[in-house]
Design a protein around this motif. Structure first.
Motif, PDB file in Angstrom:
ATOM      1  N   MET A 167      17.165 -36.949  51.409  1.00 52.36           N
ATOM      2  CA  MET A 167      18.456 -36.404  51.015  1.00 52.36           C
ATOM      3  C   MET A 167      18.231 -35.611  49.729  1.00 52.36           C
ATOM      4  SD  MET A 167      22.039 -38.426  50.391  1.00 52.36           S
ATOM      5  CE  MET A 167      21.613 -39.163  48.837  1.00 52.36           C
ATOM      6  N   PHE A 168      18.879 -34.464  49.616  1.00 51.50           N
ATOM      7  CA  PHE A 168      18.781 -33.673  48.392  1.00 51.50           C
ATOM      8  C   PHE A 168      20.017 -32.800  48.274  1.00 51.50           C
ATOM      9  CE2 PHE A 168      16.651 -31.347  51.752  1.00 51.50           C
ATOM     10  CZ  PHE A 168      17.176 -30.074  51.649  1.00 51.50           C
ATOM     11  N   GLU A 169      20.238 -32.269  47.073  1.00 50.98           N
ATOM     12  CA  GLU A 169      21.362 -31.372  46.838  1.00 50.98           C
ATOM     13  C   GLU A 169      20.871 -29.940  46.717  1.00 50.98           C
ATOM     14  OE1 GLU A 169      24.515 -32.327  44.129  1.00 50.98           O
ATOM     15  OE2 GLU A 169      23.898 -34.442  44.136  1.00 50.98           O
ATOM     16  N   GLN A 170      21.522 -29.063  47.443  1.00 50.66           N
ATOM     17  CA  GLN A 170      21.286 -27.625  47.369  1.00 50.66           C
ATOM     18  C   GLN A 170      22.479 -26.959  48.047  1.00 50.66           C
ATOM     19  OE1 GLN A 170      17.997 -26.103  49.642  1.00 50.66           O
ATOM     20  NE2 GLN A 170      18.039 -24.156  48.594  1.00 50.66           N
ATOM     21  N   LYS A 171      23.415 -26.486  47.259  1.00 50.44           N
ATOM     22  CA  LYS A 171      24.662 -25.931  47.800  1.00 50.44           C
ATOM     23  C   LYS A 171      25.315 -26.948  48.726  1.00 50.44           C
ATOM     24  CE  LYS A 171      23.168 -21.152  47.533  1.00 50.44           C
ATOM     25  NZ  LYS A 171      22.922 -19.921  48.283  1.00 50.44           N
ATOM     26  N   GLY A 172      25.468 -28.167  48.262  1.00 49.79           N
ATOM     27  CA  GLY A 172      25.978 -29.279  49.046  1.00 49.79           C
ATOM     28  C   GLY A 172      24.874 -30.310  49.206  1.00 49.79           C
ATOM     29  N   VAL A 173      25.213 -31.441  49.779  1.00 46.78           N
ATOM     30  CA  VAL A 173      24.238 -32.507  49.984  1.00 46.78           C
ATOM     31  C   VAL A 173      23.657 -32.391  51.387  1.00 46.78           C
ATOM     32  CG1 VAL A 173      23.851 -35.001  50.025  1.00 46.78           C
ATOM     33  CG2 VAL A 173      25.484 -34.018  48.398  1.00 46.78           C
ATOM     34  N   HIS A 174      22.338 -32.407  51.482  1.00 45.90           N
ATOM     35  CA  HIS A 174      21.621 -32.353  52.754  1.00 45.90           C
ATOM     36  C   HIS A 174      21.127 -33.752  53.098  1.00 45.90           C
ATOM     37  CE1 HIS A 174      20.828 -27.861  53.054  1.00 45.90           C
ATOM     38  NE2 HIS A 174      21.473 -27.992  51.905  1.00 45.90           N
ATOM     39  N   HIS A 175      21.425 -34.209  54.314  1.00 42.98           N
ATOM     40  CA  HIS A 175      20.997 -35.518  54.806  1.00 42.98           C
ATOM     41  C   HIS A 175      20.084 -35.285  56.002  1.00 42.98           C
ATOM     42  CE1 HIS A 175      24.378 -37.529  52.649  1.00 42.98           C
ATOM     43  NE2 HIS A 175      24.981 -36.366  52.889  1.00 42.98           N
ATOM     44  N   TYR A 176      18.879 -35.848  55.974  1.00 40.43           N
ATOM     45  CA  TYR A 176      17.957 -35.691  57.095  1.00 40.43           C
ATOM     46  C   TYR A 176      17.575 -37.047  57.650  1.00 40.43           C
ATOM     47  CZ  TYR A 176      17.978 -30.814  56.255  1.00 40.43           C
ATOM     48  OH  TYR A 176      18.414 -29.536  56.133  1.00 40.43           O
ATOM     49  N   PHE A 177      17.500 -37.086  58.994  1.00 36.21           N
ATOM     50  CA  PHE A 177      17.242 -38.318  59.716  1.00 36.21           C
ATOM     51  C   PHE A 177      16.039 -38.134  60.637  1.00 36.21           C
ATOM     52  CE2 PHE A 177      21.669 -38.202  58.593  1.00 36.21           C
ATOM     53  CZ  PHE A 177      21.962 -39.503  58.215  1.00 36.21           C
ATOM     54  N   LEU A 178      15.180 -39.128  60.654  1.00 35.96           N
ATOM     55  CA  LEU A 178      14.018 -39.133  61.535  1.00 35.96           C
ATOM     56  C   LEU A 178      14.455 -39.691  62.882  1.00 35.96           C
ATOM     57  CD1 LEU A 178      10.991 -38.496  61.511  1.00 35.96           C
ATOM     58  CD2 LEU A 178      10.596 -40.856  60.806  1.00 35.96           C
ATOM     59  N   VAL A 179      14.187 -38.940  63.953  1.00 28.67           N
ATOM     60  CA  VAL A 179      14.586 -39.351  65.295  1.00 28.67           C
ATOM     61  C   VAL A 179      13.596 -40.382  65.824  1.00 28.67           C
ATOM     62  CG1 VAL A 179      14.927 -38.572  67.673  1.00 28.67           C
ATOM     63  CG2 VAL A 179      15.657 -37.114  65.775  1.00 28.67           C
ATOM     64  N   GLY A 180      14.145 -41.464  66.362  1.00 28.95           N
ATOM     65  CA  GLY A 180      13.342 -42.467  67.057  1.00 28.95           C
ATOM     66  C   GLY A 180      13.492 -42.224  68.552  1.00 28.95           C
ATOM     67  N   LYS A 181      14.174 -43.120  69.215  1.00 27.94           N
ATOM     68  CA  LYS A 181      14.392 -42.995  70.660  1.00 27.94           C
ATOM     69  C   LYS A 181      15.469 -41.954  70.946  1.00 27.94           C
ATOM     70  CE  LYS A 181      13.135 -47.723  71.630  1.00 27.94           C
ATOM     71  NZ  LYS A 181      13.531 -48.998  72.210  1.00 27.94           N
ATOM     72  N   TYR A 182      15.221 -41.200  72.014  1.00 30.85           N
ATOM     73  CA  TYR A 182      16.219 -40.217  72.451  1.00 30.85           C
ATOM     74  C   TYR A 182      16.101 -40.007  73.949  1.00 30.85           C
ATOM     75  CZ  TYR A 182      12.556 -36.630  72.687  1.00 30.85           C
ATOM     76  OH  TYR A 182      11.437 -35.911  73.015  1.00 30.85           O
ATOM     77  N   GLU A 183      17.135 -39.408  74.529  1.00 33.54           N
ATOM     78  CA  GLU A 183      17.160 -39.063  75.944  1.00 33.54           C
ATOM     79  C   GLU A 183      17.610 -37.615  76.077  1.00 33.54           C
ATOM     80  OE1 GLU A 183      19.901 -41.780  77.736  1.00 33.54           O
ATOM     81  OE2 GLU A 183      18.410 -43.384  77.862  1.00 33.54           O
ATOM     82  N   GLY A 184      17.274 -37.023  77.189  1.00 30.11           N
ATOM     83  CA  GLY A 184      17.701 -35.658  77.454  1.00 30.11           C
ATOM     84  C   GLY A 184      16.517 -34.731  77.576  1.00 30.11           C
ATOM     85  N   THR A 185      16.807 -33.491  77.891  1.00 32.38           N
ATOM     86  CA  THR A 185      15.778 -32.475  78.073  1.00 32.38           C
ATOM     87  C   THR A 185      15.786 -31.528  76.882  1.00 32.38           C
ATOM     88  OG1 THR A 185      16.047 -32.624  80.466  1.00 32.38           O
ATOM     89  CG2 THR A 185      14.902 -30.677  79.607  1.00 32.38           C
ATOM     90  N   PHE A 186      14.697 -31.533  76.127  1.00 31.22           N
ATOM     91  CA  PHE A 186      14.564 -30.679  74.954  1.00 31.22           C
ATOM     92  C   PHE A 186      14.808 -29.224  75.339  1.00 31.22           C
ATOM     93  CE2 PHE A 186      12.097 -27.939  72.163  1.00 31.22           C
ATOM     94  CZ  PHE A 186      12.503 -28.382  70.920  1.00 31.22           C
ATOM     95  N   GLY A 187      15.599 -28.539  74.512  1.00 32.67           N
ATOM     96  CA  GLY A 187      15.843 -27.112  74.715  1.00 32.67           C
ATOM     97  C   GLY A 187      17.047 -26.800  75.579  1.00 32.67           C
ATOM     98  N   THR A 188      17.864 -27.817  75.889  1.00 38.37           N
ATOM     99  CA  THR A 188      19.029 -27.581  76.746  1.00 38.37           C
ATOM    100  C   THR A 188      20.347 -27.640  75.975  1.00 38.37           C
ATOM    101  OG1 THR A 188      19.168 -29.917  77.351  1.00 38.37           O
ATOM    102  CG2 THR A 188      17.847 -28.482  78.792  1.00 38.37           C
ATOM    103  N   GLY A 189      20.279 -27.480  74.660  1.00 43.88           N
ATOM    104  CA  GLY A 189      21.494 -27.515  73.846  1.00 43.88           C
ATOM    105  C   GLY A 189      22.476 -26.435  74.252  1.00 43.88           C
ATOM    106  N   LYS A 190      23.752 -26.704  74.038  1.00 42.51           N
ATOM    107  CA  LYS A 190      24.803 -25.761  74.424  1.00 42.51           C
ATOM    108  C   LYS A 190      25.791 -25.525  73.296  1.00 42.51           C
ATOM    109  CE  LYS A 190      24.386 -26.536  79.333  1.00 42.51           C
ATOM    110  NZ  LYS A 190      23.054 -26.071  79.352  1.00 42.51           N
ATOM    111  N   GLY A 191      25.329 -25.607  72.056  1.00 41.30           N
ATOM    112  CA  GLY A 191      26.197 -25.389  70.912  1.00 41.30           C
ATOM    113  C   GLY A 191      26.570 -23.927  70.743  1.00 41.30           C
ATOM    114  N   ASP A 192      27.424 -23.663  69.757  1.00 46.36           N
ATOM    115  CA  ASP A 192      27.866 -22.300  69.462  1.00 46.36           C
ATOM    116  C   ASP A 192      26.699 -21.355  69.216  1.00 46.36           C
ATOM    117  OD1 ASP A 192      30.501 -23.034  69.661  1.00 46.36           O
ATOM    118  OD2 ASP A 192      30.796 -23.251  67.504  1.00 46.36           O
TER     119      ASP A 192
END
Length: 133
Positions: free
Chosen positions: A71-96
């Protein structure tokens, strides 16, 4: 009311597997650079909830396990999380990011940790975490 989008709190995910890290390759205005998957924390959302949402929107994965890692501050607070277990197909995001509302291109990629340390990567503070892994 004027909102300064540059000064908002952010959350991101560090997905590391087999010596590689998941990044977003950005090509914008003739520049090529890479960013950590993530984005702004929405009103009423915790950093952890934002990280889960961003992983789904940008990478197409549902994370079951996230560990706070920096976590650090730079134009707001940045929070970073290390991913453990996940499901899904990488590269199939549908965000804006993928609907053409932003200039340039936006593509999820895998990159070796060594290459990530020597490329243009934002935010730069993440490199210190990667070096110490």
């Amino acid at each position: 009311m004027i909102v300064n989008r540059d000064a908002r709190d952010r959350a991101g995910v560090l997905l590391i597997e087999d010596g590689c890290i998941a990044l977003i390759k950005r090509v914008k205005g003739g520049s090529i650079y890479y960013v950590i998957p993530g984005g702004g924390i929405e009103s009423g959302e915790t950093p952890l909830e934002a990280a889960r949402r961003e992983a789904q929107e940008e990478l197409g994965i549902t994370v079951a396990s996230l560990q706070p890692c920096m976590m650090f501050e730079q134009k707001g607070v940045h929070h970073y999380f290390l991913v453990g277990k996940y499901e899904g197909t990488f590269g199939t995001g549908k965000g804006d990011e993928f609907t053409g509302h932003r200039s340039g291109s936006y593509r999820p990629v895998w990159m070796s940790l060594d290459e990530a340390l020597s490329t243009t990567l934002y935010p730069e503070q993440v490199k210190s975490f990667l070096v110490n892994r």
